[in-house]
Design an enzyme around this catalytic site. Structure first.
Site, PDB file in Angstrom:
ATOM      1  N   GLY B 250      27.199  -9.272 -46.088  1.00 33.70           N
ATOM      2  CA  GLY B 250      25.871  -8.769 -45.749  1.00 33.70           C
ATOM      3  C   GLY B 250      24.945  -9.849 -45.195  1.00 33.70           C
ATOM      4  O   GLY B 250      25.266 -11.050 -45.222  1.00 33.70           O
ATOM      5  N   HIS B 251      23.784  -9.446 -44.757  1.00 33.06           N
ATOM      6  CA  HIS B 251      22.848 -10.393 -44.130  1.00 33.06           C
ATOM      7  C   HIS B 251      22.319 -11.407 -45.152  1.00 33.06           C
ATOM      8  O   HIS B 251      22.108 -11.089 -46.307  1.00 33.06           O
ATOM      9  CB  HIS B 251      21.708  -9.672 -43.412  1.00 33.06           C
ATOM     10  CG  HIS B 251      20.921  -8.700 -44.221  1.00 33.06           C
ATOM     11  ND1 HIS B 251      19.969  -7.881 -43.665  1.00 33.06           N
ATOM     12  CD2 HIS B 251      20.942  -8.390 -45.539  1.00 33.06           C
ATOM     13  CE1 HIS B 251      19.438  -7.145 -44.599  1.00 33.06           C
ATOM     14  NE2 HIS B 251      20.000  -7.423 -45.740  1.00 33.06           N
ATOM     15  N   ASN B 252      22.149 -12.612 -44.653  1.00 36.28           N
ATOM     16  CA  ASN B 252      21.583 -13.720 -45.433  1.00 36.28           C
ATOM     17  C   ASN B 252      22.518 -14.257 -46.520  1.00 36.28           C
ATOM     18  O   ASN B 252      22.116 -15.144 -47.286  1.00 36.28           O
ATOM     19  CB  ASN B 252      20.254 -13.338 -46.098  1.00 36.28           C
ATOM     20  CG  ASN B 252      19.279 -12.716 -45.130  1.00 36.28           C
ATOM     21  OD1 ASN B 252      19.221 -13.134 -43.983  1.00 36.28           O
ATOM     22  ND2 ASN B 252      18.554 -11.716 -45.562  1.00 36.28           N
TER      23      ASN B 252
END
Lengths: 342, 342, 342
Positions: B250-252
């Site tokens: 996922g993002h980050n």
């Protein structure tokens, strides 16, 4: 802060305009003309940046932030440091989203069909579409205005796509109709055969999959997600539903409006979801279930029965959340009673 | 033994050279000049083949092997049959890997851009790159020397790729920077939007995803795996990390060096992994967690809290492995007490 | 009922012919010449449509159906409404599959190589193959007669494919041999490197993956599924096995004949399945296991040990189904005893 090679900043905006875009309240005495140059998370925001606070986990970052202004709920405003303007809103993250869209709107569609795209003469593209190299659009396809089709995507015969859609690189669509303002991320697979066959020791017999996939307006479908077409009726994704990466949607599934389906979740054939259902990551639903509107299915839950509207379920087999916490507590207590176990 | 249509054997090598490549000890009296023609598993190895032993499950195969020589830890050397030379090493599998690389090096990159590839005039390719048919490389891309880009892969604008990389067929990259000696397998999706939006009954509001993906040197990313770009900061995969097929990042998310992430695992947004973390297949991590260096997460574990460095956790919700085994033991005991249950 | 833009109906057929195709018994007194124009589910079938009944969940739909005729087991025939002819068969769904195939046969292969396909001069295609735009077929590939290769699929050097296969859009194949009458759905990845390396703090060492993937006749492999090639011996999928979407098959896995593997299941390296094994969705098998013929692995099961032939297992760690139900019952009972828990 965003890498200018990838993102074009349309700012700056004065603080007053920022508050308007986000629907937030500018406190008395704030400098309405102060220049906001960018958006940034609390820990990296500088004195010209807007930030936001919506997760208590980051309270320390809030207290130490150097942001010019911070979107925040009233009850946390007391923790905003002196140099930062507290922009009060009930929905800080939603306000941030709107403001970030103003700074960084989606890149413009650049009309034109790349000479290395292959568009069948009978296909019809609306005005202002961008079709990248390697795209293949088969006979009878209808695409609305201002769509962007990325490189090497494939749109099979007679598919219809609404206006203002974006279809990612290497995605493939068949046997489907897609609404307006839909984003399909790279590698999405929509409309292939469902997993339909009559099992038989002498050879499983394929059941022709005679339905379609219909995707409502304003949906977003994540990378490498697969949505099989219906076996008789359609597989349906309701308007405003967001689906993450690597999700599996089986044939004849019907998903209502505004649902949220997190990565790697899977929904087996003919299960129906109401509106605003949330499915956690890696959750699995067996087939032919009915999940009521507003139900919440936890990550990794294994749902084997109907779920009433508004219910939250966890675990495998999934049970209401209070039961799940009790089960978990019992199990953990038993697991710690070393003496009694052996 | 490898099918010569697919693999070119650079052997044979004398036994002495084999021992050198693998860092293994040739026993006194062994015929250092004996010809080793190939590598093979214990059960199919013939009298000119090198094999290896590193899993007790295959002890019967070891005792029956016809291999010319076998890489093996000292403590098992007594089980090597008389006709087979025991090459002693602490790390038989690592030694095998090095020797197999000598027999079967990666196929050479054949420099050139296929006339059916589409490379934007502003893109820059290093010397000796191979670009296959159907590849699309957009404006401003920078690719290092000696890379191989397989058919129908798509590299979006301004992406940077280091030297000696391989990008598999039908992969797509955007908003990312890739290190040196990175292998991306077919269908990988890197850099698309994360699952970022402010949920709202009147319509979820998209949050622009303004970060990138950065992948360190010497990483390998499996087929159809998806890595979303950061929402503000970057999504990071540290140097030397190996990721299997169908994994969701996922993002980050920030992953340290040398991690191992097995197929179908998923890591939710903003979770951080230290160095040398191992994630089993289908494991799931919720968002905003901190997983310490050297932690081991079992297959299918559902991790909902931070994990200290060096800890091994299992189950869903995940608990330390000893607790998990106790929980499982209790549950299985209760499950067998038929009378008491009803 | 099927959308004529996507499906061509070859009917109508007289009822007598319908019964013959499905191997069903036409009851005495039925109008053998009655025209059947289409197939449809019970709830949408009209007076010229054939339907079928094989799931008690839909008994209300059966009682209310307006279908002309319904394929059904004898024991449920009493619930068929007066206006509907009950076509008796032991296998209503299999009979429906055969009849639906007669109404809607797979679309014909239209021989020819699209000018925008790239076929290496040394590749050999059998007679009557259809190769769509953007397909890349590398050197030495052999493809049997009457195959259809969809847009932007990639077939790497020296792969062999049998006759009457269909390879979906954006799929990629390497290091493999595919049988006859195999369907590979869009985005399938076959033959890439397995997840093989010797873990090492100084840098994991890649183990060359020197085997192939072999897929037997009459298999179907779902969208975005990944099948890695063997590390030494081959990864094998037996004839007549059906694999759903987003499934992971690790290196050296051997799957027997007629198996059914539901979406998002994963099989780790070197595990072997007998014939007619069924794996539920999201089930996971660790490596080096032996699963006997006819075993059934429930959805989301986590299998960590061998499973005998014919056994049904559930849960994680997986146990025989009776034990699983007892465990679940105990846990749910304990979870409801609020007072005792705290």
């Amino acid at each position: 802060m965003a890498d200018p090679r990838f993102f074009a900043n349309r700012g700056p905006f004065p603080l007053k305009r920022i508050a308007e875009i986000g629907g937030a309240t500018l406190p008395d005495g704030a400098d309405a003309g102060r220049t906001i140059a960018d958006v940034a998370p609390l820990d990296t925001a500088g004195p010209n940046d807007l930030s936001w606070f919506d997760n208590k986990r980051y309270l320390d970052q809030l207290r130490a932030t150097k942001a010019a202004a911070c979107l925040i709920a009233a009850k946390f405003a007391g923790s905003v440091p002196a140099g930062t303007v507290a922009l009060i809103t009930d929905k800080p993250y939603r306000a941030y989203a709107l403001i970030a869209q103003a700074f960084y709107p989606a890149p413009p569609v650049v009309p034109g069909v790349h000479p290395r795209a292959v568009v069948h003469p009978s296909a019809r593209l609306g005005s202002g579409c961008e079709v990248a190299a390697g795209v293949v659009i088969e006979a009878g396809v209808r695409i609305g205005a201002h769509c962007r089709i990325d490189a090497n995507a494939v749109i099979d015969a007679n598919v219809t796509v609404g206006a203002d859609c974006r279809i990612g690189a290497n995605a493939s669509l068949s046997h489907c109709q897609i609404g307006n303002r839909v984003t399909l991320h790279p590698g999405v697979r929509i409309g292939q055969d469902g997993f339909g066959f009559a099992p038989d020791p002498s050879g499983h017999v394929k059941v022709p999959q005679l339905g379609r996939v219909t995707i409502g307006d304003d949906c977003e479908i994540g990378a490498n997600t697969t949505i099989d077409r219906g076996s008789g009726s359609d597989t349906v994704v309701g308007a405003g539903t967001w689906i993450d990466n690597l999700v599996q949607i089986g044939h004849n599934v019907r998903i209502g409006r505004g649902c949220i389906i997190v990565a790697q979740a899977g929904i087996s054939g003919s299960t129906r979801l109401g509106d605003f259902v949330a499915l956690g990551g890696q959750a699995g639903l067996t087939g032919h279930l009915s999940i009521g509107s507003g139900a919440q299915i936890a990550a990794q839950a294994g749902v084997m029965g109907d779920v009433p509207a508004g219910e939250t379920v966890c675990g495998a087999p999934a049970v209401p959340i209070r039961e799940f916490f009790r089960q978990t507590a019992v199990l953990q207590r038993l697991g710690k009673q070393k003496g009694k176990v052996e």
